[in-house]
Scaffold this motif. Structure first.
Motif, PDB file in Angstrom:
ATOM      1  N   LEU A  12      46.173  51.835  78.409  1.00  0.00           N
ATOM      2  CA  LEU A  12      47.326  52.282  77.613  1.00  0.00           C
ATOM      3  C   LEU A  12      48.144  53.307  78.394  1.00  0.00           C
ATOM      4  CD1 LEU A  12      45.729  52.738  74.055  1.00  0.00           C
ATOM      5  CD2 LEU A  12      46.831  50.724  75.031  1.00  0.00           C
ATOM      6  N   HIS A  38      60.599  48.911  69.613  1.00  0.00           N
ATOM      7  CA  HIS A  38      60.015  48.980  70.948  1.00  0.00           C
ATOM      8  C   HIS A  38      60.037  50.448  71.391  1.00  0.00           C
ATOM      9  CE1 HIS A  38      58.740  47.804  74.853  1.00  0.00           C
ATOM     10  NE2 HIS A  38      59.787  48.381  75.418  1.00  0.00           N
ATOM     11  N   ASN A  39      58.889  51.077  71.462  1.00  0.00           N
ATOM     12  CA  ASN A  39      58.749  52.470  71.926  1.00  0.00           C
ATOM     13  C   ASN A  39      59.309  53.535  70.978  1.00  0.00           C
ATOM     14  OD1 ASN A  39      57.720  51.219  74.073  1.00  0.00           O
ATOM     15  ND2 ASN A  39      59.300  51.797  75.537  1.00  0.00           N
ATOM     16  N   ARG A  94      55.540  42.903  65.356  1.00  0.00           N
ATOM     17  CA  ARG A  94      55.939  42.847  66.776  1.00  0.00           C
ATOM     18  C   ARG A  94      54.708  42.593  67.639  1.00  0.00           C
ATOM     19  NH1 ARG A  94      60.709  45.609  68.068  1.00  0.00           N
ATOM     20  NH2 ARG A  94      59.883  45.668  70.175  1.00  0.00           N
ATOM     21  N   ASN A  95      54.900  41.911  68.770  1.00  0.00           N
ATOM     22  CA  ASN A  95      53.697  41.686  69.579  1.00  0.00           C
ATOM     23  C   ASN A  95      53.440  42.800  70.595  1.00  0.00           C
ATOM     24  OD1 ASN A  95      55.667  40.982  71.270  1.00  0.00           O
ATOM     25  ND2 ASN A  95      55.282  38.756  71.164  1.00  0.00           N
ATOM     26  N   ASP A  96      54.286  43.855  70.577  1.00  0.00           N
ATOM     27  CA  ASP A  96      53.977  44.976  71.481  1.00  0.00           C
ATOM     28  C   ASP A  96      53.281  46.127  70.741  1.00  0.00           C
ATOM     29  OD1 ASP A  96      56.190  45.613  70.021  1.00  0.00           O
ATOM     30  OD2 ASP A  96      57.376  46.377  71.690  1.00  0.00           O
ATOM     31  N   VAL A  97      52.861  45.902  69.483  1.00  0.00           N
ATOM     32  CA  VAL A  97      52.075  46.947  68.804  1.00  0.00           C
ATOM     33  C   VAL A  97      50.589  46.587  68.883  1.00  0.00           C
ATOM     34  CG1 VAL A  97      53.894  47.631  67.184  1.00  0.00           C
ATOM     35  CG2 VAL A  97      52.260  45.843  66.523  1.00  0.00           C
ATOM     36  N   LEU A  98      49.752  47.603  68.705  1.00  0.00           N
ATOM     37  CA  LEU A  98      48.296  47.407  68.805  1.00  0.00           C
ATOM     38  C   LEU A  98      47.654  47.752  67.477  1.00  0.00           C
ATOM     39  CD1 LEU A  98      47.708  49.601  71.945  1.00  0.00           C
ATOM     40  CD2 LEU A  98      47.043  47.198  71.830  1.00  0.00           C
ATOM     41  N   ASN A 115      41.905  47.231  68.881  1.00  0.00           N
ATOM     42  CA  ASN A 115      42.371  46.915  70.236  1.00  0.00           C
ATOM     43  C   ASN A 115      42.696  48.170  71.026  1.00  0.00           C
ATOM     44  OD1 ASN A 115      42.015  44.246  69.839  1.00  0.00           O
ATOM     45  ND2 ASN A 115      44.108  43.860  69.136  1.00  0.00           N
ATOM     46  N   ASP A 132      54.763  55.038  74.805  1.00  0.00           N
ATOM     47  CA  ASP A 132      54.347  53.916  75.658  1.00  0.00           C
ATOM     48  C   ASP A 132      53.646  52.852  74.818  1.00  0.00           C
ATOM     49  OD1 ASP A 132      55.185  55.168  78.073  1.00  0.00           O
ATOM     50  OD2 ASP A 132      53.441  56.494  77.895  1.00  0.00           O
ATOM     51  N   ASN A 133      52.934  53.326  73.792  1.00  0.00           N
ATOM     52  CA  ASN A 133      52.239  52.374  72.902  1.00  0.00           C
ATOM     53  C   ASN A 133      52.318  52.875  71.469  1.00  0.00           C
ATOM     54  OD1 ASN A 133      50.315  52.684  75.544  1.00  0.00           O
ATOM     55  ND2 ASN A 133      50.604  50.550  74.962  1.00  0.00           N
TER      56      ASN A 133
END
Ligand SMILES: Cc1cc2nc3c(=O)[nH]c(=O)nc-3n(C[C@H](O)[C@H](O)[C@H](O)COP(=O)(O)O)c2cc1C
Ligand code: SF4
Length: 641
Positions: A501, A571-572, A485-489, A493, A590-591
């Protein structure tokens, strides 16, 4: 004229004249042979420390009794057959102007029967906090016999040419076991109040004093605070110090802890520098004989102040002398920037549980005498790819040896993954060491290019005779449903973007990186959840920092899940599974930070082998490991080209 006049003033303990106030702490090396005899390696190791300028060396923990040996890496002096080797060692130290005191030791219930083949002994039948092994309670006759073994050990030390002896009465070993109300519950003359519990220690000192040459130094190392609920406390230790002084002790070396508080004994980077100085100061207020202070004292200014403020008479240095044997001479000459700083990472103490001593920053341990840099007779054009510990170590040595070295780093700063690892709280020693490595390279003719990507084409055009690939591991996300997923870090990063964050952060993977990131973010007030599939958090960290980072996370209220596997990242939210429990959804993050695997990174090597005559790979590019391997490989390559 030195900037540290007190530290470089001379001193005397009994017949021992000391050129400065710097003492090397006793530290086991496991460089002896399995039977406890001196080897060439151990002689070279100590000779180098003597050459480094320390006032006197305290030779490591040496066993006065086969039953008191911790393991088969411990030196022995329980028989006359050990004298000849020890004499060779003291001669080699004396010939270069050094002084050496021998630490006489008996581990009592902390000896390991697996190695000794013998039952452990102690004043009382209370199990070892570490091994849980139940020791045999010593009879009065056996106690007297061990007192004699210490005396015999001291007599042999005199014959072997030692300038003094130090009795190990600290760290939970046998004499400490007698002194401590925690491990001594005897009701005879050797147990009970302070005077009775001190009797064993007192008899050892009195007997050695009686049999040794006049003024022969007999130093007592005590744990003035055992840092446990029921152990010795500083006030009682003052009374013990007075008893030892009266018995004829020449000096008191003030350490701390026993095996139950071992995570504090050799203070790692999570503990304060100089954390036991107050204990030395307390003992100094109680006795007239000299007092030695120890415990993460690595800064010469701190050492100077200890002496100036009369908190101790001598300052004892341990790990800094493993890391850099020339620390005293460098301090004396004002070459502070040249000191190879100790990380307080405690890899050294972990190594000697079953192997020879190693040090993260000093790859020359056990190879002393071979570390001199030989100038090359055939300078080569060398390109180093990557400015982390491996690349910097190789660059420094190759340049110093006269090669024509260029170093390319793709980031805007040197340091590689070590720079991110050193961003976590309390890791100043890592930042300092990185600065040292960079300074070392900048002092050579190495041509450093930052923001320089090493493509096959660029390497070909550069036309180096040798390429050293130290460009780090290939970072691959672990395979969990959702890591793409592109919303994970990833961890790196997350370190770099901490301030942007959200407040509620999940970290998947509680290995070293995950724990340190959790500490970094929790220290910034973030609400942290760590999910680790193994049953231990921080696996891969050295035991001491692992203990402390977990304590820190607990104190900051981080939610720590072990034995918990993440099966899906959304997501979340995360879906987690635990054995014998239904899957559970953890939500509201949130992250989410995901772990990366550090894989071997050899594709570039394969692509340049046909265009570059000599190619070497070092550090994480070989396989993701620690700074120890990276530095050792960088140095090895630096020496052999
Ligand atoms: C590898 C290693 C081995 C040690 N072995 C001994 C030992 O043989 N006897 C002892 O009294 N203390 C031993 N210690 C403890 C040190 O003498 C010293 O008290 C401790 O490292 C704290 O000093 P430092 O912060 O200057 O390193 C050892 C410590 C290390 C790191
Ligand atoms: S291993 Fe770590 S703690 Fe031990 S001497 Fe080396 S740098 Fe210091």
């Amino acid at each position: 004229m030195t900037a540290f006049p007190k530290l470089f003033s001379s001193f005397k303990i009994g017949s021992l004249n000391i050129k400065n106030r710097m003492v090397m702490s006793p530290m086991e090396t496991h460089l002896c042979d399995k039977e406890g005899f001196v080897t060439e390696e151990i002689i070279a190791y100590y000779k180098e420390r003597a050459l480094g300028g320390v006032g006197y060396i305290t030779l490591e923990n040496t066993s006065v009794d086969p039953a008191g040996r911790v393991n088969d890496g411990m030196l022995c002096i329980h028989d006359d057959k050990f004298i000849a080797g020890l004499k060779m060692l003291t001669d080699c130290i004396h010939v270069v102007g050094g002084k050496v005191v021998l630490q006489l030791s008996h581990a009592g219930k902390e000896a390991l029967p697996y190695y000794t083949g013998l039952k452990t002994v102690s004043p009382s039948a209370i199990p070892s906090p570490l091994t849980k092994e139940m020791p045999k309670e010593l009879t009065i006759e056996e106690i007297k016999s061990i007192v004699n073994k210490f005396t015999d050990g001291a007599e042999r030390a005199v014959k072997a040419g030692f300038d003094g002896v130090e009795i190990h009465m600290a760290h939970g070993y046998l004499v400490n076991q007698f002194l401590s109300p925690e491990s001594n519950i005897r009701t005879d003359d050797y147990g009970g109040d302070t005077i009775r519990r001190s009797r064993f220690a007192r008899e050892i000192v009195e007997n050695i004093r009686k049999q040794s040459p006049k003024d022969y130094p007999v130093i007592c190392r005590i744990s003035a605070d055992e840092y446990t609920d029921t152990g010795l406390k500083p006030e009682e230790s003052k009374e013990i110090a007075k008893i030892l002084e009266k018995a004829g002790a020449s000096a008191i070396h003030v350490s701390a802890c026993n095996y139950a508080s071992a995570f504090f004994n050799i203070p790692c980077y999570y503990l304060e520098e100089g954390c036991f100085i107050h204990l030395a100061e307390g003992i100094k207020s109680a006795v007239k004989i000299p007092v030695l202070a120890v415990g993460r004292i690595m800064n010469p200014a701190m050492a100077e102040n200890i002496l100036k403020d009369n908190k101790a008479d001598l300052v004892v240095f341990g790990r800094i002398l493993i890391a850099d044997p020339y620390f005293p001479n460098k301090v004396k000459d004002g070459r502070l920037d040249d000191i190879r700083t100790c990380l307080s990472c405690n890899r050294c103490i972990e190594s000697i549980s079953d192997k020879k001593l190693v040090c993260t920053v000093n790859p020359y341990i056990g190879k002393e005498g071979t570390s001199g840099l030989k100038k090359t007779i055939k300078p080569k054009k060398i390109l180093i790819i990557g400015g982390g510990p491996a690349g910097l170590s190789a660059a420094h040595i190759l340049s110093s040896r006269g090669h024509n070295v260029s170093l390319w780093e793709k980031e805007s700063q040197l340091g590689g993954s070590f720079r991110f690892a050193s961003m976590a709280p309390k890791k100043e020693p890592m930042r300092k060491f990185l600065d040292y490595l960079i300074r070392q390279v900048k002092n050579t003719n190495t041509k450093i290019q930052l923001n320089k990507e090493a493509t096959t084409e660029a390497i070909k055009q550069f036309a180096a005779e040798v390429v050293v690939l130290a460009h780090g591991a290939k970072h691959v996300p672990v395979e969990i449903n959702g890591t793409q997923r592109n919303d994970v870090l990833n961890v790196k990063n997350a370190f770099l973007s901490a301030d942007s964050l959200g407040n509620n952060i999940a970290i998947v993977g509680g290995g070293p990186e995950g724990c340190e990131l959790a500490d970094f973010l929790a220290s910034r007030g973030k609400k942290i959840t760590v999910i680790e599939m193994m049953r231990v958090l921080g696996l891969g960290l050295v035991a001491h920092p692992r203990y402390h980072v977990r304590e820190r996370l607990n104190k900051m209220g981080a939610k720590l899940h072990i034995n918990t596997k993440v099966t899906e990242i959304g997501h979340n939210y995360l879906v987690v599974s635990r054995r014998r429990e239904p899957d559970q959804e953890l939500e509201g993050f949130d992250n989410i930070v995901i772990p990366t695997l550090h894989k071997s990174n050899t594709a570039l090597a394969e692509s340049i082998r046909t265009i570059v005559p000599e190619v070497y790979i070092a550090g994480d590019a070989v396989e993701g490991r620690t700074a120890l391997e990276a530095i050792a490989e960088g140095v090895e390559i630096g020496m052999k080209i």
